[in-house]
Motif scaffolding. Structure first.
Motif, PDB file in Angstrom:
ATOM      1  N   ARG A 146       1.179  14.707 -14.494  1.00 16.59           N
ATOM      2  CA  ARG A 146       1.416  15.687 -15.551  1.00 16.59           C
ATOM      3  C   ARG A 146       1.949  14.965 -16.789  1.00 16.59           C
ATOM      4  O   ARG A 146       2.779  14.070 -16.677  1.00 16.59           O
ATOM      5  CB  ARG A 146       2.406  16.750 -15.067  1.00 16.59           C
ATOM      6  CG  ARG A 146       1.887  17.551 -13.880  1.00 16.59           C
ATOM      7  CD  ARG A 146       2.950  18.474 -13.306  1.00 16.59           C
ATOM      8  NE  ARG A 146       3.379  19.449 -14.288  1.00 16.59           N
ATOM      9  CZ  ARG A 146       4.652  19.697 -14.591  1.00 16.59           C
ATOM     10  NH1 ARG A 146       5.619  19.017 -14.002  1.00 16.59           N
ATOM     11  NH2 ARG A 146       4.975  20.610 -15.487  1.00 16.59           N
ATOM     12  N   TYR A 147       1.452  15.361 -17.958  1.00 13.63           N
ATOM     13  CA  TYR A 147       1.932  14.746 -19.196  1.00 13.63           C
ATOM     14  C   TYR A 147       1.755  15.704 -20.359  1.00 13.63           C
ATOM     15  O   TYR A 147       0.978  16.665 -20.292  1.00 13.63           O
ATOM     16  CB  TYR A 147       1.199  13.428 -19.481  1.00 13.63           C
ATOM     17  CG  TYR A 147      -0.239  13.560 -19.927  1.00 13.63           C
ATOM     18  CD1 TYR A 147      -0.574  13.552 -21.279  1.00 13.63           C
ATOM     19  CD2 TYR A 147      -1.272  13.683 -19.003  1.00 13.63           C
ATOM     20  CE1 TYR A 147      -1.896  13.662 -21.694  1.00 13.63           C
ATOM     21  CE2 TYR A 147      -2.589  13.796 -19.400  1.00 13.63           C
ATOM     22  CZ  TYR A 147      -2.891  13.780 -20.751  1.00 13.63           C
ATOM     23  OH  TYR A 147      -4.204  13.908 -21.143  1.00 13.63           O
ATOM     24  N   ASP A 193       5.856  12.688 -22.720  1.00 17.64           N
ATOM     25  CA  ASP A 193       6.572  12.918 -21.471  1.00 17.64           C
ATOM     26  C   ASP A 193       5.525  12.895 -20.368  1.00 17.64           C
ATOM     27  O   ASP A 193       4.403  13.395 -20.558  1.00 17.64           O
ATOM     28  CB  ASP A 193       7.276  14.277 -21.489  1.00 17.64           C
ATOM     29  CG  ASP A 193       8.348  14.361 -22.563  1.00 17.64           C
ATOM     30  OD1 ASP A 193       9.028  13.354 -22.801  1.00 17.64           O
ATOM     31  OD2 ASP A 193       8.495  15.447 -23.156  1.00 17.64           O
ATOM     32  N   HIS A 194       5.872  12.353 -19.193  1.00 18.36           N
ATOM     33  CA  HIS A 194       4.839  12.206 -18.164  1.00 18.36           C
ATOM     34  C   HIS A 194       5.448  11.977 -16.788  1.00 18.36           C
ATOM     35  O   HIS A 194       6.631  11.622 -16.669  1.00 18.36           O
ATOM     36  CB  HIS A 194       3.912  11.036 -18.509  1.00 18.36           C
ATOM     37  CG  HIS A 194       4.623   9.727 -18.710  1.00 18.36           C
ATOM     38  ND1 HIS A 194       4.931   8.873 -17.673  1.00 18.36           N
ATOM     39  CD2 HIS A 194       5.101   9.133 -19.842  1.00 18.36           C
ATOM     40  CE1 HIS A 194       5.552   7.807 -18.153  1.00 18.36           C
ATOM     41  NE2 HIS A 194       5.665   7.935 -19.465  1.00 18.36           N
ATOM     42  N   SER A 195       4.629  12.160 -15.770  1.00 18.86           N
ATOM     43  CA  SER A 195       5.019  11.815 -14.406  1.00 18.86           C
ATOM     44  C   SER A 195       5.100  10.306 -14.272  1.00 18.86           C
ATOM     45  O   SER A 195       4.298   9.577 -14.860  1.00 18.86           O
ATOM     46  CB  SER A 195       3.996  12.350 -13.400  1.00 18.86           C
ATOM     47  OG  SER A 195       3.804  13.734 -13.538  1.00 18.86           O
ATOM     48  N   ASN A 196       6.057   9.852 -13.506  1.00 21.47           N
ATOM     49  CA  ASN A 196       6.177   8.430 -13.187  1.00 21.47           C
ATOM     50  C   ASN A 196       5.581   8.222 -11.800  1.00 21.47           C
ATOM     51  O   ASN A 196       6.246   8.435 -10.789  1.00 21.47           O
ATOM     52  CB  ASN A 196       7.638   7.995 -13.233  1.00 21.47           C
ATOM     53  CG  ASN A 196       8.238   8.175 -14.611  1.00 21.47           C
ATOM     54  OD1 ASN A 196       7.580   7.917 -15.621  1.00 21.47           O
ATOM     55  ND2 ASN A 196       9.474   8.631 -14.672  1.00 21.47           N
ATOM     56  N   LEU A 197       4.329   7.836 -11.757  1.00 15.93           N
ATOM     57  CA  LEU A 197       3.573   7.859 -10.511  1.00 15.93           C
ATOM     58  C   LEU A 197       2.674   6.633 -10.387  1.00 15.93           C
ATOM     59  O   LEU A 197       1.983   6.267 -11.343  1.00 15.93           O
ATOM     60  CB  LEU A 197       2.711   9.123 -10.453  1.00 15.93           C
ATOM     61  CG  LEU A 197       1.968   9.401  -9.150  1.00 15.93           C
ATOM     62  CD1 LEU A 197       2.937   9.772  -8.035  1.00 15.93           C
ATOM     63  CD2 LEU A 197       0.953  10.523  -9.346  1.00 15.93           C
ATOM     64  N   ILE A 198       2.690   6.029  -9.218  1.00 19.18           N
ATOM     65  CA  ILE A 198       1.743   4.970  -8.866  1.00 19.18           C
ATOM     66  C   ILE A 198       0.899   5.489  -7.711  1.00 19.18           C
ATOM     67  O   ILE A 198       1.435   6.023  -6.733  1.00 19.18           O
ATOM     68  CB  ILE A 198       2.472   3.681  -8.445  1.00 19.18           C
ATOM     69  CG1 ILE A 198       3.275   3.118  -9.628  1.00 19.18           C
ATOM     70  CG2 ILE A 198       1.476   2.635  -7.941  1.00 19.18           C
ATOM     71  CD1 ILE A 198       4.203   1.989  -9.248  1.00 19.18           C
ATOM     72  N   THR A 199      -0.409   5.358  -7.835  1.00 16.96           N
ATOM     73  CA  THR A 199      -1.341   5.879  -6.828  1.00 16.96           C
ATOM     74  C   THR A 199      -2.116   4.731  -6.204  1.00 16.96           C
ATOM     75  O   THR A 199      -2.605   3.841  -6.922  1.00 16.96           O
ATOM     76  CB  THR A 199      -2.329   6.869  -7.473  1.00 16.96           C
ATOM     77  OG1 THR A 199      -1.593   7.939  -8.071  1.00 16.96           O
ATOM     78  CG2 THR A 199      -3.285   7.438  -6.435  1.00 16.96           C
TER      79      THR A 199
END
Length: 214
Positions: A166-167, A176-182
């Protein structure tokens, strides 16, 4: 309609709504706010995702930091560690990049040769191939494992929706954004997600190593 197509359609609706909102966003900027003020940067929780649909079904062409073009499906056949950032970020994004480096550093040399590290920018306007190339030099990421990508606003929104990232763009132009590693398997399926900054990377490293050997 499969889950991925539904998510893509949803991304299109979100993109249209946000484009309209951003036309008026400058009216909301506080008079004393500056472009370098990151004090109101907000981490956004990641959304739920499908683990049964390949991310590679997102049929978009991306620009790379090497000034070439790439479809994500060209990465099929190898595990991929993927995150979404933007180049002018001075808060969370450098930490996300460092977290990917930490994960990569836990892999043995043979495994490293079979893994791609992909960073996709939210910022289609500022993160040109030249800007991304400068970013790669600045953070000393210029080995062949790294790919920094940018694309159209629509394609960025679609990929983010599929990944559950999400951003939102702020009035000052930052995000603003999700802090995510996939972590994606060889077919582009989501098999592991690491949410938050500076998380332990022992388990994710084992996941990647297993994917290489599967």
């Amino acid at each position: 309609m499969n889950k991925l197509l539904k998510l893509t359609a949803l991304a299109s609706l979100i993109f249209a709504a946000q484009s309209l909102a951003q036309d008026h966003s400058h009216h909301d900027m506080h008079k004393n706010q500056t472009a370098n003020d990151h004090s109101n940067h907000t981490a956004m929780n990641a959304a739920e995702v499908s683990h049964s649909e390949s991310v590679y079904q997102v049929d978009a062409t991306w620009s790379t930091h090497k000034n070439s073009e790439l479809k994500l499906s060209e990465l099929e056949g190898q595990p991929v560690i993927l995150s979404m950032i933007y180049g002018s970020c001075t808060t969370a994004c450098p930490v996300l990049v460092h977290d990917v480096k930490r994960l990569y550093s836990k892999l043995d040399e043979d495994t490293k040769q079979q893994v791609k590290l992909v960073m996709v920018s939210f910022d289609t306007a500022r993160d040109t191939p030249e800007a991304l190339a400068d970013y790669v030099k600045q953070y000393k990421l210029n080995n062949d494992s790294w790919l920094f990508l940018n694309g159209s606003e629509q394609d960025i929104r679609t990929l983010a929706t599929v990944l559950g990232v999400r951003y939102r763009q702020r009035p000052d132009g930052d995000f603003d954004h999700s802090n995510l590693i996939t972590i994606l398997d060889k077919q582009g399926l989501i098999v592991e997600r690491i949410e938050g900054l500076s998380q332990p990377m022992g388990k994710p490293a084992k996941v990647v190593a297993k994917l290489v050997n599967d």
